[in-house]
Design an enzyme around this catalytic site. Structure first.
Site, PDB file in Angstrom:
ATOM      1  N   LYS A   1       0.835  -1.206   0.000  1.00  0.00           N
ATOM      2  CA  LYS A   1       0.000   0.000   0.000  1.00  0.00           C
ATOM      3  C   LYS A   1       0.867   1.253   0.000  1.00  0.00           C
ATOM      4  CE  LYS A   1      -2.628   0.647   3.675  1.00  0.00           C
ATOM      5  NZ  LYS A   1      -1.809  -0.381   4.188  1.00  0.00           N
ATOM      6  N   THR A  21       3.988   1.390  -1.030  1.00  0.00           N
ATOM      7  CA  THR A  21       4.656   1.385  -2.343  1.00  0.00           C
ATOM      8  C   THR A  21       3.751   2.007  -3.399  1.00  0.00           C
ATOM      9  OG1 THR A  21       5.812  -0.635  -1.676  1.00  0.00           O
ATOM     10  CG2 THR A  21       5.792  -0.130  -4.030  1.00  0.00           C
ATOM     11  N   ARG A  80       2.818   7.645   6.847  1.00  0.00           N
ATOM     12  CA  ARG A  80       3.186   7.382   8.244  1.00  0.00           C
ATOM     13  C   ARG A  80       4.680   7.079   8.395  1.00  0.00           C
ATOM     14  NH1 ARG A  80      -0.434   2.470   9.477  1.00  0.00           N
ATOM     15  NH2 ARG A  80       0.179   2.008   7.335  1.00  0.00           N
ATOM     16  N   LYS A 106       7.741  -7.701   9.795  1.00  0.00           N
ATOM     17  CA  LYS A 106       7.230  -7.006   8.609  1.00  0.00           C
ATOM     18  C   LYS A 106       8.317  -6.265   7.835  1.00  0.00           C
ATOM     19  CE  LYS A 106       3.063  -4.543   7.295  1.00  0.00           C
ATOM     20  NZ  LYS A 106       3.252  -3.189   6.867  1.00  0.00           N
ATOM     21  N   ALA A 115      -2.761   0.754  13.287  1.00  0.00           N
ATOM     22  CA  ALA A 115      -4.062   0.815  12.608  1.00  0.00           C
ATOM     23  C   ALA A 115      -5.081  -0.145  13.190  1.00  0.00           C
ATOM     24  CB  ALA A 115      -3.873   0.535  11.120  1.00  0.00           C
ATOM     25  N   PHE A 159      -3.556  -0.981   6.883  1.00  0.00           N
ATOM     26  CA  PHE A 159      -4.228  -2.250   6.639  1.00  0.00           C
ATOM     27  C   PHE A 159      -5.351  -2.112   5.597  1.00  0.00           C
ATOM     28  CE2 PHE A 159      -2.699  -3.108  11.158  1.00  0.00           C
ATOM     29  CZ  PHE A 159      -1.585  -3.798  10.723  1.00  0.00           C
ATOM     30  N   PHE A 193       3.349  -8.128  -8.306  1.00  0.00           N
ATOM     31  CA  PHE A 193       4.569  -8.659  -7.695  1.00  0.00           C
ATOM     32  C   PHE A 193       5.321  -9.498  -8.732  1.00  0.00           C
ATOM     33  CE2 PHE A 193       2.628  -7.209  -3.929  1.00  0.00           C
ATOM     34  CZ  PHE A 193       3.544  -7.264  -2.881  1.00  0.00           C
ATOM     35  N   TRP A 251       6.419  -1.161  -8.151  1.00  0.00           N
ATOM     36  CA  TRP A 251       7.544  -1.806  -7.473  1.00  0.00           C
ATOM     37  C   TRP A 251       8.701  -1.991  -8.459  1.00  0.00           C
ATOM     38  CZ3 TRP A 251      10.415  -6.260  -8.003  1.00  0.00           C
ATOM     39  CH2 TRP A 251      11.211  -6.628  -6.896  1.00  0.00           C
TER      40      TRP A 251
END
Length: 557
Positions: free
Chosen positions: A71, A73, A94, A105, A273, A301, A382, A410
């Site tokens: 998100k 990215t 953020r 993560k 979140a 999220f 991806f 990406w």
């Protein structure tokens, strides 16, 4: 062989932060530099600028897998894409917490060729905002325990203290502690515990405050515990809010950095979140709107958590109306919602992919039918995704009347975000939203929670256990029942059960705890088993992070 995120970030020559400020139209007098590539922006810019506010674009997502779905990215890549098509875009996002960085993560500064830099600094100490928040939180804790030790004039019940100390690290050992041991001179013994810094209410307060004055007022309203006759005790009662605000005087100023392509980015604040409201600061968002024709921001999220709180809490308090919403979807998350194990997500599975699409549709429906905002689904590609999988998502979305575009940010940076960027511009110019909240503030707490569960989650209703029912009555008696509700639940499911993937039906959400966050200005409804102090995994990311003789960091992401 793909380069790691940190290798990509280190291979790009950054511009001096004064150049980025020039790009954003920020005069030197408002800039407080932290070296060559970071700066804070003085709040006086907001008062003294007569620029018209730009359009606000929210980036949210479907229900994520444990690894995250790009998100951030996408937020960065779409902003770069907007600049590629000649639009003045500014990112507002953020700050990462050290806990996830060293845990599972990893960092939160984007990925691949859509990152904000310097990524090492942003992911580690940055400009010290989180340390300042931790210091303010722990100052209040120290003043609270000292007050009890020095005679307890406020009649505080040590068994009913709700304020915890905090540290910005995943450290399960600190969840439950007994402190004040060692005899009379070393404090009053009591059960205590720690939260991770991003779960501190001070983080939520900082991110919702609109000025130093507002910050001080919110800090003074923080409830730290209750008296023996069950009256709330606040930071204001302890005379702590002035000193806390002094610690936060620089932390409240937004941080200016850049994307790999030189787009100005404001990275500021970061409440959890699933515990708090999961958005960057109101000040940074409004400043991005002041500086850019388009302000691109994100919420944590899936849309059921981040977007719901962004729209029902942040937008309500700050008077914001998004012009469009981007909903990020990935092949691997949809396959997981279709029943594929995490270890097998890299393999093509069209059947599971199709089974997972109802999850996406429920998020789209909430944005479209509940909040009545124009939206586009960005399919974030991806490297492991096959053409057949991408084609299936896009064709199914079109078949179901869902607005969809492919994003390859990406791998391709801003060029990979152009299609989504063009659609964002079209939505802003041609589609007119009719922004509506999912509930009204003057309704009861029970009805507000039920509205979220039914309208956003797709559930049947709410169960309040005995503890929550008692707390409901107390909240009403104290006059806090007209505040918005902040749902604390798992990010992995629409329900309060992390194992219920996809788009579950015929479920109720159980509220087991209700907490007054009087400083932030919302009621936290805790469901399921939400941790405010995470732990490290068996093999934490910290084991793979290193720094060489020249100070070059490796293994960060």
């Amino acid at each position: 062989m793909y380069k790691s995120d940190i290798e990509i970030a280190q291979s790009v020559e950054m511009k001096n932060i004064t150049e980025i400020a020039d790009t954003a139209g920020i005069e030197q007098k408002y800039l407080e530099q932290y070296g060559n590539y970071k700066a804070k922006i003085d709040l006086s810019l907001m008062k003294e600028s007569d620029r018209k506010e730009g359009k606000l674009i929210l980036v949210t997502a479907i229900t994520p897998t444990p690894a995250g779905e790009g998100k951030t990215t996408t937020t960065i890549g779409v902003a770069d894409g907007l600049r590629k098509i000649g639009k003045n875009a500014v990112v507002a996002m953020r700050e990462p917490s050290l806990g996830p960085v060293f845990g599972i993560k990893g960092g939160a500064a984007g990925g691949g060729y859509a990152q904000v830099v310097p990524m090492e600094d942003i992911n580690l100490h940055f400009t010290g905002d989180f340390h300042a928040i931790g210091a303010a939180n722990n100052l209040l804790a120290a003043m609270l325990d000292n007050h009890i030790y020095q005679g307890n004039a406020l009649n505080i019940d040590p068994r009913r203290i709700t304020w915890k100390r905090c540290v910005d690290m995943n450290d399960r050992q600190l969840r439950f502690v007994t402190d004040g041991l060692g005899g009379r001179v070393n404090g009053v013994p009591r059960e205590d515990g720690y939260d991770i810094t991003v779960a501190s209410e001070i983080m939520a307060v900082l991110c919702l405050a609109t000025s130093i004055t507002d910050l001080k007022e919110r800090l003074s309203r923080l409830i730290v515990g209750y008296t023996y006759d069950e009256k709330p005790v606040t930071a204001g009662d302890l005379k702590a809010s002035g000193a806390m605000a002094a610690l936060l005087k620089d932390a409240i100023k937004p941080n200016l950095v850049q994307t790999l392509e030189g787009t100005p980015a404001l990275v500021h604040g970061g409440p959890f979140a699933n515990i708090a409201h999961g958005c960057n600061s109101v000040i940074a968002t409004k400043m991005a709107m002041k500086l850019g024709e388009y302000a691109i921001t994100e919420a944590g999220f899936g849309a059921d958590l981040g977007a719901e709180k962004f729209l029902d809490i942040k937008c309500r308090y700050a008077g914001l109306t998004p012009s469009a919403v981007v909903i990020v979807a990935t092949v691997r998350a949809l396959k997981m919602h279709g029943g594929v194990a995490k270890a097998d997500l890299g393999e093509e599975n069209l059947e599971a992919l199709e089974k997972g699409i109802p999850n996406l549709l429920r998020h789209v429906s909430a944005i479209k039918n509940v909040y009545k905002l124009p939206s586009v689904v960005a399919v974030n590609r991806f490297p492991t995704d096959t053409d057949a999988e991408i084609d299936l998502i896009i064709s199914k979305c079109k078949e179901l009347g869902v607005n969809v575009r492919l994003s390859t940010v990406w791998a391709d940076g801003g060029n990979g975000g152009i299609e989504v960027a063009k659609e964002v511009v079209r939505l802003c110019e041609e589609e007119q939203g009719d922004f509506t909240y999912s509930y009204e503030l003057d309704d009861t707490i029970e009805n507000k929670i039920e509205a979220i569960v039914k309208k956003i989650y797709g559930g049947d209703g709410v169960i309040f256990d005995a503890n929550a029912s008692k707390q409901l009555a107390q909240i009403k008696s104290l006059g806090f029942d007209k505040l918005p509700v902040c749902m604390a639940k798992t990010q992995y499911s629409f329900s309060d059960d992390a194992t219920k993937l996809g788009a579950p039906e015929n479920f109720k959400v159980t509220v087991r705890n209700l907490k007054i966050a009087a400083g932030a200005g919302f009621i936290v409804a805790l469901t399921g088993n939400i941790m405010t102090m995470p732990g490290l995994p068996k093999s934490p990311a910290a084991e793979r992070i290193d720094v060489d003789e020249n100070g070059v960091i490796s293994g960060l992401f």
